[in-house]
Design a protein around this motif. Structure first.
Motif, PDB file in Angstrom:
ATOM      1  N   VAL A 126       0.840  -1.196   0.000  1.00 50.36           N
ATOM      2  CA  VAL A 126       0.000   0.000   0.000  1.00 50.36           C
ATOM      3  C   VAL A 126       0.882   1.256   0.000  1.00 50.36           C
ATOM      4  CG1 VAL A 126      -1.633   1.341   1.395  1.00 50.36           C
ATOM      5  CG2 VAL A 126      -1.999  -1.112   1.061  1.00 50.36           C
ATOM      6  N   PHE A 127       1.953   1.261   0.802  1.00 50.57           N
ATOM      7  CA  PHE A 127       2.861   2.409   0.808  1.00 50.57           C
ATOM      8  C   PHE A 127       3.518   2.616  -0.550  1.00 50.57           C
ATOM      9  CE2 PHE A 127       2.959   2.276   5.536  1.00 50.57           C
ATOM     10  CZ  PHE A 127       2.710   3.609   5.764  1.00 50.57           C
ATOM     11  N   VAL A 128       3.946   1.547  -1.184  1.00 51.99           N
ATOM     12  CA  VAL A 128       4.581   1.671  -2.502  1.00 51.99           C
ATOM     13  C   VAL A 128       3.582   2.221  -3.507  1.00 51.99           C
ATOM     14  CG1 VAL A 128       5.578   0.350  -4.424  1.00 51.99           C
ATOM     15  CG2 VAL A 128       6.336  -0.078  -2.081  1.00 51.99           C
ATOM     16  N   LEU A 129       2.342   1.759  -3.434  1.00 54.79           N
ATOM     17  CA  LEU A 129       1.332   2.258  -4.361  1.00 54.79           C
ATOM     18  C   LEU A 129       0.996   3.730  -4.100  1.00 54.79           C
ATOM     19  CD1 LEU A 129      -1.114  -0.784  -4.559  1.00 54.79           C
ATOM     20  CD2 LEU A 129       0.463   0.013  -6.324  1.00 54.79           C
ATOM     21  N   LEU A 130       0.946   4.123  -2.824  1.00 50.68           N
ATOM     22  CA  LEU A 130       0.605   5.503  -2.491  1.00 50.68           C
ATOM     23  C   LEU A 130       1.717   6.484  -2.848  1.00 50.68           C
ATOM     24  CD1 LEU A 130      -1.184   5.186   0.969  1.00 50.68           C
ATOM     25  CD2 LEU A 130      -2.191   5.894  -1.192  1.00 50.68           C
ATOM     26  N   PHE A 131       2.953   6.165  -2.467  1.00 50.21           N
ATOM     27  CA  PHE A 131       4.055   7.113  -2.610  1.00 50.21           C
ATOM     28  C   PHE A 131       4.958   6.830  -3.801  1.00 50.21           C
ATOM     29  CE2 PHE A 131       3.099   7.078   1.989  1.00 50.21           C
ATOM     30  CZ  PHE A 131       2.713   8.394   2.119  1.00 50.21           C
ATOM     31  N   GLY A 132       4.922   5.651  -4.345  1.00 54.58           N
ATOM     32  CA  GLY A 132       5.810   5.312  -5.445  1.00 54.58           C
ATOM     33  C   GLY A 132       7.140   4.817  -4.903  1.00 54.58           C
ATOM     34  N   ALA A 133       7.794   3.977  -5.663  1.00 53.57           N
ATOM     35  CA  ALA A 133       9.037   3.357  -5.208  1.00 53.57           C
ATOM     36  C   ALA A 133      10.169   4.376  -5.085  1.00 53.57           C
ATOM     37  CB  ALA A 133       9.438   2.236  -6.171  1.00 53.57           C
ATOM     38  N   LYS A 134      10.158   5.417  -5.916  1.00 54.36           N
ATOM     39  CA  LYS A 134      11.245   6.408  -5.883  1.00 54.36           C
ATOM     40  C   LYS A 134      11.104   7.380  -4.707  1.00 54.36           C
ATOM     41  CE  LYS A 134      12.189   6.257 -10.786  1.00 54.36           C
ATOM     42  NZ  LYS A 134      12.280   7.004 -12.040  1.00 54.36           N
ATOM     43  N   LYS A 135       9.874   7.721  -4.356  1.00 57.21           N
ATOM     44  CA  LYS A 135       9.671   8.707  -3.302  1.00 57.21           C
ATOM     45  C   LYS A 135       9.562   8.074  -1.917  1.00 57.21           C
ATOM     46  CE  LYS A 135       7.590  12.333  -6.000  1.00 57.21           C
ATOM     47  NZ  LYS A 135       6.541  13.327  -6.062  1.00 57.21           N
ATOM     48  N   LEU A 136       9.460   6.776  -1.819  1.00 54.24           N
ATOM     49  CA  LEU A 136       9.294   6.113  -0.528  1.00 54.24           C
ATOM     50  C   LEU A 136      10.471   6.352   0.422  1.00 54.24           C
ATOM     51  CD1 LEU A 136       7.187   4.474   0.915  1.00 54.24           C
ATOM     52  CD2 LEU A 136       8.275   2.400   0.098  1.00 54.24           C
ATOM     53  N   PRO A 137      11.746   6.265  -0.015  1.00 54.31           N
ATOM     54  CA  PRO A 137      12.851   6.561   0.912  1.00 54.31           C
ATOM     55  C   PRO A 137      12.836   8.007   1.413  1.00 54.31           C
ATOM     56  CG  PRO A 137      13.676   5.369  -0.987  1.00 54.31           C
ATOM     57  CD  PRO A 137      12.261   5.720  -1.280  1.00 54.31           C
ATOM     58  N   ASP A 138      12.521   8.964   0.534  1.00 49.16           N
ATOM     59  CA  ASP A 138      12.443  10.365   0.962  1.00 49.16           C
ATOM     60  C   ASP A 138      11.310  10.570   1.964  1.00 49.16           C
ATOM     61  OD1 ASP A 138      14.567  11.084  -0.640  1.00 49.16           O
ATOM     62  OD2 ASP A 138      13.271  11.614  -2.347  1.00 49.16           O
ATOM     63  N   THR A 139      10.194   9.912   1.712  1.00 52.09           N
ATOM     64  CA  THR A 139       9.058  10.015   2.627  1.00 52.09           C
ATOM     65  C   THR A 139       9.419   9.432   3.988  1.00 52.09           C
ATOM     66  OG1 THR A 139       7.571   9.797   0.729  1.00 52.09           O
ATOM     67  CG2 THR A 139       6.623   9.442   2.901  1.00 52.09           C
ATOM     68  N   ALA A 140      10.103   8.309   4.006  1.00 44.99           N
ATOM     69  CA  ALA A 140      10.508   7.689   5.270  1.00 44.99           C
ATOM     70  C   ALA A 140      11.502   8.588   6.013  1.00 44.99           C
ATOM     71  CB  ALA A 140      11.125   6.319   5.003  1.00 44.99           C
ATOM     72  N   ARG A 141      12.444   9.202   5.289  1.00 46.78           N
ATOM     73  CA  ARG A 141      13.401  10.121   5.922  1.00 46.78           C
ATOM     74  C   ARG A 141      12.689  11.323   6.522  1.00 46.78           C
ATOM     75  NH1 ARG A 141      16.246  10.342   1.294  1.00 46.78           N
ATOM     76  NH2 ARG A 141      17.258   8.336   1.116  1.00 46.78           N
ATOM     77  N   SER A 142      11.763  11.892   5.781  1.00 46.48           N
ATOM     78  CA  SER A 142      11.005  13.043   6.277  1.00 46.48           C
ATOM     79  C   SER A 142      10.200  12.677   7.514  1.00 46.48           C
ATOM     80  CB  SER A 142      10.053  13.561   5.197  1.00 46.48           C
ATOM     81  OG  SER A 142      10.777  14.018   4.088  1.00 46.48           O
TER      82      SER A 142
END
Length: 95
Positions: free
Chosen positions: A15-31
């Protein structure tokens, strides 16, 4: 509360990958991690501020007594600073 199994964790990850996309997921987790760190630091400062509260304030009677003492000292200092009237002239009435 029940613990999450491998199946539930996998579904949440998809669900997280679908919501944020694979490229933005690490940035989202860092934020999210930075935000959580800032939140924890601020809440710990609030707890520390509670420990630094001043002691109880003196009562109104105590404050009034201190003010009266200060006023008496100021009056005594003002009287000592006044020049004495000359010996040939009497002091003016009322002083």
């Amino acid at each position: 509360m029940s613990q999450l199994g491998w199946g539930e964790i996998l579904i949440i990850a998809v669900v997280f990958v679908l919501l944020f996309g694979a490229k933005k997921l690490p940035d989202t987790a860092r934020s999210f991690g930075r935000s959580l760190r800032i939140f924890k630091a601020e809440t710990s400062k609030l707890r520390d501020d509670d420990d630094d509260l001043p002691a109880a304030q003196p009562s109104l009677e105590e404050q009034a007594r201190r003010l009266e003492e200060q006023a008496a000292r100021l009056r005594a200092g003002a009287q000592a600073d006044k020049p004495a009237p000359p010996a040939d002239r009497p002091a003016p009435p009322g002083n």
